[in-house]
Design an enzyme around this catalytic site. Structure first.
Site, PDB file in Angstrom:
ATOM      1  N   ASN A 292      46.552  38.846  63.708  1.00 36.76           N
ATOM      2  CA  ASN A 292      45.711  37.661  64.232  1.00 36.76           C
ATOM      3  C   ASN A 292      45.654  36.793  64.742  1.00 36.76           C
ATOM      4  O   ASN A 292      45.447  36.128  65.333  1.00 36.76           O
ATOM      5  CB  ASN A 292      43.412  38.390  63.160  1.00 36.76           C
ATOM      6  CG  ASN A 292      43.918  39.605  63.728  1.00 36.76           C
ATOM      7  OD1 ASN A 292      43.570  40.275  62.358  1.00 36.76           O
ATOM      8  ND2 ASN A 292      42.193  39.908  64.508  1.00 36.76           N
TER       9      ASN A 292
ATOM     10  N   SER B  47      41.840  42.274  61.945  1.00 34.48           N
ATOM     11  CA  SER B  47      40.211  41.571  61.564  1.00 34.48           C
ATOM     12  C   SER B  47      39.309  41.924  62.985  1.00 34.48           C
ATOM     13  O   SER B  47      40.020  41.566  63.939  1.00 34.48           O
ATOM     14  CB  SER B  47      39.793  40.585  60.752  1.00 34.48           C
ATOM     15  OG  SER B  47      38.266  40.240  60.594  1.00 34.48           O
TER      16      SER B  47
ATOM     17  N   GLY C 247      36.792  31.518  60.985  1.00 37.09           N
ATOM     18  CA  GLY C 247      36.051  30.143  61.442  1.00 37.09           C
ATOM     19  C   GLY C 247      34.754  30.113  62.403  1.00 37.09           C
ATOM     20  O   GLY C 247      34.373  29.084  62.359  1.00 37.09           O
ATOM     21  N   ALA C 248      34.027  31.344  62.425  1.00 42.04           N
ATOM     22  CA  ALA C 248      32.949  32.213  63.169  1.00 42.04           C
ATOM     23  C   ALA C 248      31.643  31.306  61.409  1.00 42.04           C
ATOM     24  O   ALA C 248      30.601  31.981  61.924  1.00 42.04           O
ATOM     25  CB  ALA C 248      32.886  33.104  63.803  1.00 42.04           C
ATOM     26  N   GLY C 249      31.875  31.415  60.439  1.00 42.81           N
ATOM     27  CA  GLY C 249      31.450  31.797  58.913  1.00 42.81           C
ATOM     28  C   GLY C 249      30.301  33.307  59.304  1.00 42.81           C
ATOM     29  O   GLY C 249      29.629  33.163  58.950  1.00 42.81           O
ATOM     30  N   LEU C 250      31.283  34.451  59.742  1.00 46.78           N
ATOM     31  CA  LEU C 250      31.407  35.667  59.660  1.00 46.78           C
ATOM     32  C   LEU C 250      31.902  36.399  58.303  1.00 46.78           C
ATOM     33  O   LEU C 250      31.607  37.285  58.610  1.00 46.78           O
ATOM     34  CB  LEU C 250      31.330  36.298  60.764  1.00 46.78           C
ATOM     35  CG  LEU C 250      30.427  35.578  61.664  1.00 46.78           C
ATOM     36  CD1 LEU C 250      31.322  36.643  63.532  1.00 46.78           C
ATOM     37  CD2 LEU C 250      29.638  35.803  62.162  1.00 46.78           C
ATOM     38  N   GLY C 251      32.658  35.532  57.185  1.00 46.82           N
ATOM     39  CA  GLY C 251      33.355  35.847  56.016  1.00 46.82           C
ATOM     40  C   GLY C 251      34.096  36.192  55.958  1.00 46.82           C
ATOM     41  O   GLY C 251      34.788  37.641  55.537  1.00 46.82           O
ATOM     42  N   SER C 252      34.983  36.469  57.154  1.00 42.96           N
ATOM     43  CA  SER C 252      36.420  36.640  57.672  1.00 42.96           C
ATOM     44  C   SER C 252      37.547  36.706  56.209  1.00 42.96           C
ATOM     45  O   SER C 252      38.473  37.461  56.361  1.00 42.96           O
ATOM     46  CB  SER C 252      37.706  36.433  58.506  1.00 42.96           C
ATOM     47  OG  SER C 252      37.476  34.749  58.624  1.00 42.96           O
ATOM     48  N   SER C 253      37.355  35.208  55.855  1.00 42.02           N
ATOM     49  CA  SER C 253      38.003  35.331  54.423  1.00 42.02           C
ATOM     50  C   SER C 253      38.247  35.440  53.373  1.00 42.02           C
ATOM     51  O   SER C 253      38.864  36.318  52.632  1.00 42.02           O
ATOM     52  CB  SER C 253      38.501  33.144  54.365  1.00 42.02           C
ATOM     53  OG  SER C 253      37.040  33.031  53.812  1.00 42.02           O
TER      54      SER C 253
ATOM     55  N   ASP D 221      29.859  35.008  50.175  1.00 36.91           N
ATOM     56  CA  ASP D 221      30.716  36.236  50.717  1.00 36.91           C
ATOM     57  C   ASP D 221      31.501  36.810  50.508  1.00 36.91           C
ATOM     58  O   ASP D 221      31.300  37.780  50.958  1.00 36.91           O
ATOM     59  CB  ASP D 221      31.823  34.971  51.770  1.00 36.91           C
ATOM     60  CG  ASP D 221      30.603  33.924  52.834  1.00 36.91           C
ATOM     61  OD1 ASP D 221      29.742  34.022  52.492  1.00 36.91           O
ATOM     62  OD2 ASP D 221      31.953  33.602  53.526  1.00 36.91           O
TER      63      ASP D 221
END
Length: 396
Positions: free
Chosen positions: A55, A135, A140-146, A204
């Site tokens: 990604n 993923s 960086g969209a506030g959706l808990g990717s990290s 998260d």
């Protein structure tokens, strides 16, 4: 150490209610988002540990013998430990990243090395592994990717090192770990999040580990016993936002107008508590009228968030487009742009959903139909993953 290929996935998250109010000691409800991060771990014998993150265009490899020869006493053996600033500096040396390396790449690599060295150093020899992480979550969209990334890494590394058993039995398509094993995964994932965010809340990674819905209040995280899976549209306005500035704006408004803003925060708290109660009822016996309550709560919370000053013209447009079709939306996360969620009631015809998605896309937004309340971190058989995911992990 296990020799088989491991396929692990973990969900993202959205805040259902309580964003911004949670900073001021109120309840927030976070729910898992069925857009997932997938990890494939393949043990091999080429003396390397490879990390590929398609990604964000990362491909890195380290020589296991070199990692083995390092003095890793800076990583305390034993229980889960918190990374110190000295450890972070040491890991930067180990990573060997160039000075002009992008922040996203640096943090992803440091979190990986921290978890790999910390979890695997108890082995007689560090394992030679090939790890690919892909993923469905936009970063960086506030959706808990990290957090989903850290959870996948922790689960796969703990399993391959046999710190926790592989729960996937012959004939299983998918399975999950025991409560005790999930607690260990969550603890390690939280340390990965610390490498990335410095001082995260832990929400998260908890949502990504456990799935379903969680309540967060003054540092305490608890799972909602029975939460239903709900269909939603997730819309990314693609308007960048500065979370720190938005949080500061609410604090300043509270200081300036305490008698106006404090009741708004108390009211948002009551919305979160009412939603928690309704979700509990729906988990036992869903009824159409409960969806009407959820829709009212969404509308009220969105108006409250606008009153706090964290709305945006793009989010107003999202709410107007969906309201024209009898649907109810609110921002999720920091606001000021970013993402919004729209509740889809059961029985809604697919052409109506498609027309709504089309209308939002024509506003310049990205729009996906997905669900919330999805299962947490899971392990899959190779045949159970759809071809799109398999191809992404294969780099096709």
């Amino acid at each position: 150490m296990l020799s088989e290929v491991l396929l692990v996935s973990a969900p993202g998250k959205v805040i259902l209610h309580g964003e911004h109010a949670v900073v001021h000691g109120k309840v927030a409800l976070a729910v898992s988002l069925n857009l997932r991060t997938f990890l494939r771990l393949q043990p091999h014998s080429n003396g390397k540990v490879d990390l590929s993150l398609p990604n964000i265009g990362i491909k890195r490899a380290w020589d296991v013998a070199r990692l083995q020869s390092l003095d890793t006493s800076f990583l305390e053996q034993g229980d889960v430990t918190t990374p110190t600033s000295e450890q972070v500096e040491k890991l930067k040396e180990v990573a060997g990243l160039p000075d002009d390396c992008a922040v996203t790449e640096r943090l992803a690599v440091l979190a990986f090395l921290y978890l790999y060295l910390s979890i695997c150093r108890k082995q007689r020899a560090l394992p030679s592994l090939d790890i690919v992480v892909w993923s469905e979550l936009p970063p960086g969209a506030g959706l808990g990717s990290s957090a989903a990334y850290s959870v996948c890494l922790a689960a796969a590394l703990l399993t391959v090192c046999e710190e926790i058993p592989n729960p996937l039995k012959d004939g299983d398509c998918v399975n999950r770990w025991t409560k005790e094993d999930l607690e260990l995964i969550n603890k390690w994932a939280f340390q990965g999040e610390r490498m990335i965010h410095g001082n995260p809340s832990g929400v998260d990674n908890a949502v990504s580990t456990w799935g379903g819905a969680l309540r967060y209040h003054q540092g305490k995280i608890s799972s909602l016993k029975r939460s239903p899976a709900l269909q939603i549209l997730l819309t990314n306005t693609k308007v960048p936002r500065n979370t720190r500035a938005l949080v500061a704006g609410v604090r300043n408004r509270l200081l300036k107008f305490p008698e106006i803003v404090a009741p708004l925060l108390t009211s948002i708290d009551a919305i979160s508590l009412e939603c928690e109660r309704v979700l509990g009822e729906m988990g036992e016996a869903p009824a159409p009228e409960q969806y009407l309550v959820l829709e009212e709560l969404i509308d009220m919370n969105q108006h409250h968030l606008n009153a706090l000053g964290v709305g945006h013209a793009s989010l107003d447009q999202l709410c107007q487009v969906t309201r024209a079709r009898g649907l109810h939306s609110k921002l999720t996360g920091a606001g000021g742009g970013g993402c919004g969620i729209t509740l889809l009631k059961p029985g809604l015809e697919q052409p109506e959903v498609e027309a709504t998605k089309q209308a939002l896309t024509s506003c310049g937004f990205d729009c996906l139909e997905t669900s919330i309340g999805a299962p947490g971190v899971s392990i899959h058989s190779a045949t159970s993953l759809d071809s799109r995911v398999q191809q992404a992990l294969d780099g096709l």
